[in-house]
Design a protein around this motif. Structure first.
Motif, PDB file in Angstrom:
ATOM      1  N   GLY A  37      17.452 -66.543 -47.114  1.00 25.38           N
ATOM      2  CA  GLY A  37      18.725 -66.846 -46.461  1.00 25.38           C
ATOM      3  C   GLY A  37      18.555 -66.765 -44.952  1.00 25.38           C
ATOM      4  O   GLY A  37      19.439 -66.286 -44.255  1.00 25.38           O
ATOM      5  N   ARG A  38      17.419 -67.208 -44.466  1.00 23.73           N
ATOM      6  CA  ARG A  38      17.184 -67.143 -43.019  1.00 23.73           C
ATOM      7  C   ARG A  38      18.198 -68.039 -42.305  1.00 23.73           C
ATOM      8  O   ARG A  38      18.383 -69.195 -42.674  1.00 23.73           O
ATOM      9  CB  ARG A  38      15.743 -67.534 -42.714  1.00 23.73           C
ATOM     10  N   PRO A  39      18.862 -67.480 -41.275  1.00 24.53           N
ATOM     11  CA  PRO A  39      20.082 -68.120 -40.776  1.00 24.53           C
ATOM     12  C   PRO A  39      19.888 -69.483 -40.120  1.00 24.53           C
ATOM     13  O   PRO A  39      20.796 -70.309 -40.182  1.00 24.53           O
ATOM     14  CB  PRO A  39      20.610 -67.121 -39.743  1.00 24.53           C
ATOM     15  N   ILE A  40      18.757 -69.738 -39.477  1.00 28.49           N
ATOM     16  CA  ILE A  40      18.607 -71.040 -38.815  1.00 28.49           C
ATOM     17  C   ILE A  40      18.291 -72.107 -39.859  1.00 28.49           C
ATOM     18  O   ILE A  40      18.877 -73.182 -39.881  1.00 28.49           O
ATOM     19  CB  ILE A  40      17.496 -70.988 -37.739  1.00 28.49           C
ATOM     20  N   THR A  68      21.200 -72.244 -43.450  1.00 32.41           N
ATOM     21  CA  THR A  68      22.655 -72.357 -43.435  1.00 32.41           C
ATOM     22  C   THR A  68      23.010 -73.805 -43.725  1.00 32.41           C
ATOM     23  O   THR A  68      22.428 -74.717 -43.146  1.00 32.41           O
ATOM     24  CB  THR A  68      23.220 -71.959 -42.061  1.00 32.41           C
ATOM     25  N   TYR A  95      27.850 -69.399 -46.084  1.00 28.14           N
ATOM     26  CA  TYR A  95      26.509 -68.816 -46.034  1.00 28.14           C
ATOM     27  C   TYR A  95      26.167 -68.014 -47.294  1.00 28.14           C
ATOM     28  O   TYR A  95      25.103 -68.181 -47.885  1.00 28.14           O
ATOM     29  CB  TYR A  95      26.358 -67.930 -44.791  1.00 28.14           C
ATOM     30  N   LEU A  96      27.078 -67.170 -47.708  1.00 26.67           N
ATOM     31  CA  LEU A  96      26.777 -66.287 -48.851  1.00 26.67           C
ATOM     32  C   LEU A  96      27.033 -66.951 -50.201  1.00 26.67           C
ATOM     33  O   LEU A  96      26.603 -66.439 -51.229  1.00 26.67           O
ATOM     34  CB  LEU A  96      27.618 -65.005 -48.757  1.00 26.67           C
ATOM     35  N   LEU A 146      30.198 -72.239 -41.386  1.00 22.94           N
ATOM     36  CA  LEU A 146      29.009 -71.401 -41.553  1.00 22.94           C
ATOM     37  C   LEU A 146      29.393 -70.082 -42.225  1.00 22.94           C
ATOM     38  O   LEU A 146      28.761 -69.637 -43.185  1.00 22.94           O
ATOM     39  CB  LEU A 146      28.437 -71.127 -40.155  1.00 22.94           C
TER      40      LEU A 146
END
Lengths: 592, 242
Positions: free
Chosen positions: A404-407, A410, A431-432, A427
């Motif tokens: 789940g790395r944000p860059i 997402t 995301y989750l 976002l």
């Protein structure tokens, strides 16, 4: 003038998975071995530190562990009518660098190919008739069978400590495993990883739809494991920083965590790092290798004589070095003759995004591992009837979300503005609760007459050598297959409860900026005669018998799985033939 | 430091430099795993204050720009306060800004979309050219005002013009610059705060990413539960400074 160094029994070009395996096997046979590696030495304790290893910007976006195109790259075009241009920054694939090779940065998916994958042309022709295959499809049998490779798959898995659930134990189908796999002689060395919520939900939905889901075989270890060489790996912590990253926890199977510590302690082994082999040298007959020439980081040249040369670079660079060394006949797509550069393939990846109700679903996507996930194999290889479908090939389908790395990971629903408060809200809201798994449909890529490698006429590397040129595009067969698999995956996502499913089937043309796995294959393929292959069934060059060429460059076409398990199995298979046959009588192991 | 000879090639142990120059790092590994203390290579934390690449005028434009891409709202402070402009400045002053590691040998020629970017213009050069022409375009459109002096609505209108290609920058397509600054801004917003953006891990808190935790073994089985760990970055943890 190159400085001539003392002779060695064996010179190995490239110290990744296959170089490490071959080095170890040949040391066991009592030979002295030198490995020439163009990148740095890398190790867990010095290079993959937990205090800063989990850095998405540095390692994922800025490619810190990878080969730099400034050092060497390739050129690319979709077809022979275009001018190939250099890949100036990596996109469609990522190339490893340094000790451990791609075994450092991979996710750890450790699959076996299907028994029918190894006899692909015979099998498909027998089942559907020769006319069923596209006329320009150049798939062929490998010259080695699954049963012959099984003990070597086993050795690779036990070296790695692979975590999984057996699906076919000596012919008996096992509950919870992949019922389509070929018979395995014993269970995986370690039990399957635990699964996250999204992965488990996928398995439940797949079961409800009548499929037989099973855990993806993983080189991220479910428990502490000591391999047959006495090297111990740690238990995976589900940190979610696996592919593109070195593992700080000794829990990802890699040459570093399984074999290099043993190699370097052997008095008959040495590795030379930051040294790049520029050619394989031949004697006057052109049919026997005398060793290699390499340059160190300053450009100083050395000649390393050796009795046996093992080419273990990445697939692209195996092919480039053969072409630059004048070994074998370059492939000519017009005539279909020549073997070096022929049957170049990649992978056909596709996916779908699943957006779920944020008030009901929290997948914690960052709690994951590189080869975590639940898969189905009903649509791989020839596990399903292609007769009515009008294509051949397939792939595994799975919820194999690794992070789940944000860059990178997402995703927002289509129609969301690309910036501003609405983007931020989307976002936050997704995301989750999104299943965002880029490699959900891991499709095959079969070989074609007009997909090939040769030397570029214009662009050069830092030594002035021609770059390798890729000519590659998708064919209708692969695009149809991808659409079919994507539909199947989307059905499962909907069954899981997704409120919105966005299908992302693979579309042509092949785009060198879109990541699609680093599973480049072919170009120096194995086979049963010199008319259809560069290598015999033991990965021995038909043209230069004291040269063995390891790795996925030997695949006549690519199957619907990650290649590393098969690359490892072939390395052990080839090493066994060298030890048991070649060393007794150096020369061709198969008569042409 | 010594020069290569055969005796050294044969007689070295563990690791030895082959050549004396500082750039030549060729080495022999033999006898054991090479290790020396302090060999890790952690990232240097961005230090606040001043600009490493931008001029004051460029910095003002970029700060205004990132503050519209990431506007201050109930979710997070704006892009300027979060450090996105500082992030971009430090990136442009470093390897990223000069395309380090890219294949930069010519001939440079435009290809198909599938062949990827072929321009020799580095990100640092791209910003310099585009920011100057952006202000010029704003001056002529908004009565002499530069981008940073526009109202929020005017800024958004300008950004939308770049995004949809209707606003040209000195004869070039503004879309390429829009894509570049959007990507860089979002990277600064979402990357580890050690690089100067994402102050206080604001974006991570917004989406629910707890950061670079090393060990989630206690969480893998806890399906559909919110992970109740405070966010942590490479160089900062909310509790460490207290």
């Amino acid at each position: 003038m190159a400085l001539r160094l003392p002779r060695k029994d064996v010179v190995i070009i490239g110290l990744g998975w296959t170089g490490s395996i071959l080095a170890h096997e040949l040391l066991q046979a009592g030979l002295d071995v030198v490995a020439i590696e163009r990148g740095p030495w890398r190790d867990t304790a010095t290079d993959f530190l937990i205090s800063y290893a989990q850095d998405e910007l540095r390692y994922r976006l800025q490619h810190d562990l990878f080969l730099r195109p400034s050092q060497i790259t390739v050129t690319f075009r979709n077809n022979a009518g275009q001018t190939a241009l250099p890949v100036r920054s990596w996109g469609a694939f990522m190339l490893g660098n340094g000790a451990g090779g791609a075994g450092v940065h991979w996710n750890g998916e450790t699959w076996r190919f299907l028994p029918t994958d190894f006899v692909l042309r015979s099998h498909l022709t027998q089942r559907y008739g020769a006319d069923f295959l596209p006329a320009d499809m150049t798939i062929q049998d490998w010259g080695v069978t699954f049963d012959e490779l099984e003990p070597h798959y086993d050795r690779f898995e036990y070296l790695c400590g692979t975590s999984g659930t057996a699906g076919n134990l000596q012919g008996k189908i096992q509950e919870g495993g992949n019922p389509f796999e070929g018979p395995r002689s014993r269970p995986y060395p370690t039990p399957a990883l635990k699964q996250g919520y999204g992965h488990a939900l996928f398995a439940q939905a797949a079961r409800e739809l009548g499929y037989k889901p099973f855990p993806q075989p993983a080189g991220n270890l479910s428990q502490l494991y000591t391999n047959p060489l006495g090297v111990t790996l740690g238990q995976c912590t589900y940190c979610g920083f696996c592919e593109w990253f070195g593992c700080a926890n000794y829990s990802k199977s890699s040459p570093q965590t399984t074999i290099l510590p043993v190699l370097v302690r052997n008095a008959n082994f040495e590795a030379r790092t930051y040294c790049e082999v520029t050619r394989i040298n031949l004697d006057r007959s052109g049919k026997w290798a005398t060793g290699v020439t390499y340059a160190d980081a300053s450009g100083t040249e050395y000649e390393q004589p050796a009795d046996l040369v093992i080419l273990c670079a990445f697939q692209l660079f195996n092919v480039q070095l053969l072409l630059l060394s004048g070994i074998g006949k370059p492939y000519d797509p017009a005539s279909g003759e020549g073997q070096i550069g022929r049957n170049f393939t990649h992978q056909t990846l596709s996916s779908a995004l699943g957006f779920f109700d944020k008030d009901k679903y929290n997948f914690n996507p960052f709690v994951a591992a590189g080869a975590i996930g639940m898969c189905i194999d009903e649509f791989n290889g020839d596990n399903f009837d292609h007769g009515p479908l009008g294509f051949v090939g397939g792939g595994y389908i799975g919820q194999v979300q690794t992070n789940g790395r944000p860059i990178e990971t997402t995703a927002v629903p289509p129609g969301t503005p690309a910036w501003g408060s609405k983007w931020k809200e989307a976002l936050r809201d997704n995301y989750l609760s999104t299943v965002n798994c880029g490699a959900a449909c891991h499709g095959s890529f079969y070989s074609y007459r007009d997909v090939y490698l040769d030397l570029d006429p214009t662009y050069k590397d830092r030594f002035g050598r021609p770059l390798l040129r890729m000519t590659i595009d998708f064919h209708d067969n692969e695009l149809k297959m991808s659409a079919y698999l994507t539909d199947k995956y989307a059905e499962i996502l909907a069954r899981m409860g997704a409120k919105q499913v966005v299908k992302q089937p693979r579309k042509g043309p092949y785009d060198v900026t879109q990541y699609q796995t680093s599973h480049l294959c072919g170009g120096a393929v194995m086979g049963d005669n010199p008319g259809n292959s560069a290598l015999n069934r033991y990965l021995q060059s038909w043209d230069v018998p004291n040269l063995f060429v390891q790795g996925a460059s030997a695949f006549p076409q690519n199957a619907g799985y990650n290649p590393t398990g098969t690359v490892g199995a072939l390395a052990f298979w080839s090493a066994a033939a060298i030890r048991s046959q070649y060393l007794k009588k150096p020369g061709p192991l198969v008569q042409a | 430091m010594y020069r290569l000879d055969r005796r050294q090639l044969l007689g070295s142990s563990a690791i030895a430099l082959l050549l004396g120059s500082e750039t030549a790092r060729a080495a022999i590994v033999k006898g054991g795993l090479p290790w020396k203390p302090g060999s890790g290579d952690p990232p240097a934390a961005v230090t606040p204050g001043g600009w490493r690449y931008f001029t004051a005028q460029e910095a003002a434009t970029v700060e205004a720009f990132v503050d519209r891409l990431i506007p201050a709202d109930v979710l997070t402070p704006g892009g300027k306060e979060l450090g996105c402009a500082v992030f971009i400045d430090r990136q442009l002053a470093g390897p990223y800004g000069r395309f380090e590691g890219h294949y930069m040998t010519g001939p440079f020629q435009q290809g198909t979309k599938q062949q990827g970017p072929q321009s020799p213009v580095t990100p640092a050069q791209h910003y310099r050219q585009a920011l100057a022409t952006l202000d010029a375009a704003c001056r002529s459109k908004f009565g002499g005002k530069v981008f940073a002096d526009l109202s929020d609505d005017q800024k958004d209108e300008t950004i939308k013009g770049l995004e949809d290609g209707s606003l040209k920058l000195g004869g070039t397509d503004g879309r390429e610059f829009f894509k570049l600054i959007l990507k860089d801004t979002q990277n600064g917003f979402l990357a580890d705060p050690i690089y100067g953006g994402n102050k206080d891990m604001a974006s991570w808190k917004m989406i629910g990413f707890p950061g670079a935790h090393y060990d989630y073994r206690n969480w893998i089985d806890r399906h559909n539960q919110r992970v109740a760990l405070p966010p942590v970055g490479i160089n900062n943890h909310p509790d460490w400074s207290q």
